[in-house]
Design a protein around this motif. Structure first.
Motif, PDB file in Angstrom:
ATOM      1  N   THR A  94       3.308   1.619   2.597  1.00  0.00           N
ATOM      2  CA  THR A  94       2.632   1.399   1.307  1.00  0.00           C
ATOM      3  C   THR A  94       2.360   2.737   0.611  1.00  0.00           C
ATOM      4  O   THR A  94       2.316   3.790   1.249  1.00  0.00           O
ATOM      5  CB  THR A  94       1.292   0.649   1.496  1.00  0.00           C
ATOM      6  OG1 THR A  94       0.418   1.491   2.243  1.00  0.00           O
ATOM      7  CG2 THR A  94       1.484  -0.677   2.209  1.00  0.00           C
ATOM      8  N   ASP A 104      -0.431   3.693  -0.485  1.00  0.00           N
ATOM      9  CA  ASP A 104      -1.676   4.269   0.030  1.00  0.00           C
ATOM     10  C   ASP A 104      -1.453   4.987   1.363  1.00  0.00           C
ATOM     11  O   ASP A 104      -2.024   6.047   1.603  1.00  0.00           O
ATOM     12  CB  ASP A 104      -2.746   3.177   0.173  1.00  0.00           C
ATOM     13  CG  ASP A 104      -3.220   2.721  -1.196  1.00  0.00           C
ATOM     14  OD1 ASP A 104      -3.043   3.490  -2.164  1.00  0.00           O
ATOM     15  OD2 ASP A 104      -3.734   1.595  -1.308  1.00  0.00           O
ATOM     16  N   GLU A 105      -0.607   4.402   2.219  1.00  0.00           N
ATOM     17  CA  GLU A 105      -0.299   5.081   3.492  1.00  0.00           C
ATOM     18  C   GLU A 105       0.370   6.432   3.242  1.00  0.00           C
ATOM     19  O   GLU A 105       0.083   7.412   3.934  1.00  0.00           O
ATOM     20  CB  GLU A 105       0.666   4.228   4.321  1.00  0.00           C
ATOM     21  CG  GLU A 105      -0.001   3.203   5.218  1.00  0.00           C
ATOM     22  CD  GLU A 105       1.061   2.416   5.963  1.00  0.00           C
ATOM     23  OE1 GLU A 105       1.334   2.739   7.123  1.00  0.00           O
ATOM     24  OE2 GLU A 105       1.644   1.475   5.369  1.00  0.00           O
ATOM     25  N   ARG A 154       2.572   3.670  -7.955  1.00  0.00           N
ATOM     26  CA  ARG A 154       1.666   2.646  -7.423  1.00  0.00           C
ATOM     27  C   ARG A 154       0.990   1.871  -8.553  1.00  0.00           C
ATOM     28  O   ARG A 154       0.923   0.637  -8.522  1.00  0.00           O
ATOM     29  CB  ARG A 154       0.608   3.320  -6.553  1.00  0.00           C
ATOM     30  CG  ARG A 154      -0.408   2.336  -5.966  1.00  0.00           C
ATOM     31  CD  ARG A 154      -1.553   3.042  -5.290  1.00  0.00           C
ATOM     32  NE  ARG A 154      -2.271   3.905  -6.219  1.00  0.00           N
ATOM     33  CZ  ARG A 154      -3.194   4.798  -5.862  1.00  0.00           C
ATOM     34  NH1 ARG A 154      -3.486   4.958  -4.592  1.00  0.00           N
ATOM     35  NH2 ARG A 154      -3.801   5.539  -6.763  1.00  0.00           N
ATOM     36  N   SER A 211       0.537  -2.965  -1.259  1.00  0.00           N
ATOM     37  CA  SER A 211       0.093  -3.576   0.005  1.00  0.00           C
ATOM     38  C   SER A 211       0.285  -5.091  -0.029  1.00  0.00           C
ATOM     39  O   SER A 211       0.486  -5.674  -1.067  1.00  0.00           O
ATOM     40  CB  SER A 211      -1.365  -3.255   0.252  1.00  0.00           C
ATOM     41  OG  SER A 211      -2.078  -3.463  -0.923  1.00  0.00           O
TER      42      SER A 211
END
Ligand code: UDP
Length: 245
Positions: A191, A193-194, A212, A245
């Motif tokens: 993702t 965020d990861e 994103r 996500s």
């Protein structure tokens, strides 16, 4: 009409981002025309599938603003030099693509009418509809940015369905550097965020955030294998997809 051997591409309009270093071959600096031509072949083989292609090419094979400023140069001047380097790379790619019979436009974020079109969004969209490869040069036109951010920005503006990050020597995103760690694992999917939290080396953070915020997938793949770009577009080969996500 596509014959049965012609793969069906999963996307209609894409952004291909490559670093300037992808054009320098083994020589360590500048442009290596056979390498430029090889990448142009990759682009052509996807263009032949009817995919509309945007490109952003970095400038790191010629000049990076941060390197200049580390050596005492004023940062914004150094960044403008970096942006100018991307224009040279774009012109080299234009020449190689047109040599293969692919119509192109170099569209610069910095006005230089004698060498490139100025960036006018609606005009660029029209070029894509007419199946011209649009090579976006001059980065975002602003210092303190990178061409990764330029790729994410233009991909959003052009309504691309995905950003393809063509890499040399690596076929996706790994949990650690695969050149230094034999046990490094490639992610199939990860993702946004990861990527940010783990500081995975994909694109710089502002580019990831921009992708994103608009839910634009980023697909990291290797440009080393002939036909690699076309394969990835058709769902073959190895890559890593960065997604929401
Ligand atoms: N640059 C900039 N603004 C932008 C894009 C690029 O100032 O919107 C400058 C910056 O100095 C950068 C250089 O252009 O170092 C070359 O771009 P980049 O480092 O992204 O090239 P790459 O690493 O992809 O070859």
């Amino acid at each position: 009409m596509a014959d049965s051997d012609t793969p069906t591409p999963k996307y209609k309009r894409v952004m291909l981002k490559i670093s300037g270093e992808a054009l320098m071959g083994d020589q360590g600096f500048g442009l290596h025309p056979p390498t430029v031509e090889r990448i142009a072949q990759e682009v052509k083989s996807v263009h032949d599938l009817g995919v509309e292609i945007c490109m952003v090419i970095g400038g790191g094979n010629v000049f990076r603003g941060l390197q200049g400023s580390a050596q005492g140069m004023e940062r914004t001047t150094a960044d403008y030099m970096g942006m100018l380097a991307t224009v040279m790379n774009a012109l080299a790619m234009q020449s190689a693509l047109e040599g293969l019979g692919v119509f192109t436009r170099v569209i610069s974020a910095i006005t230089m009418n004698e060498v490139a079109e100025p960036y006018i969004r609606r005009r660029a969209v029209r070029h894509l509809e007419k199946k011209r490869v649009c090579i976006f040069a001059g980065g975002t036109g602003n210092p303190y940015f990178t061409t990764d951010t330029a790729a994410a920005l233009r991909a959003n503006e052009m309504a691309c369905e995905a950003i393809f990050m063509g890499k040399n020597g690596v076929d996706g995103i790994y949990d650690k550097d695969p050149k230094q760690h034999a046990d490094a694992k490639r992610y199939d999917k990860v993702t946004y965020d990861e990527v940010l939290q783990k500081n995975l080396k994909v694109m710089d953070a502002s580019a990831i955030a921009l992708a994103r915020d608009n839910n634009l997938p980023i697909i990291v793949f290797s440009l080393d294998e002939p036909g690699g770009f076309r394969g990835i577009l058709s769902g073959q080969g190895t890559s890593t997809t960065v997604h929401g996500s």
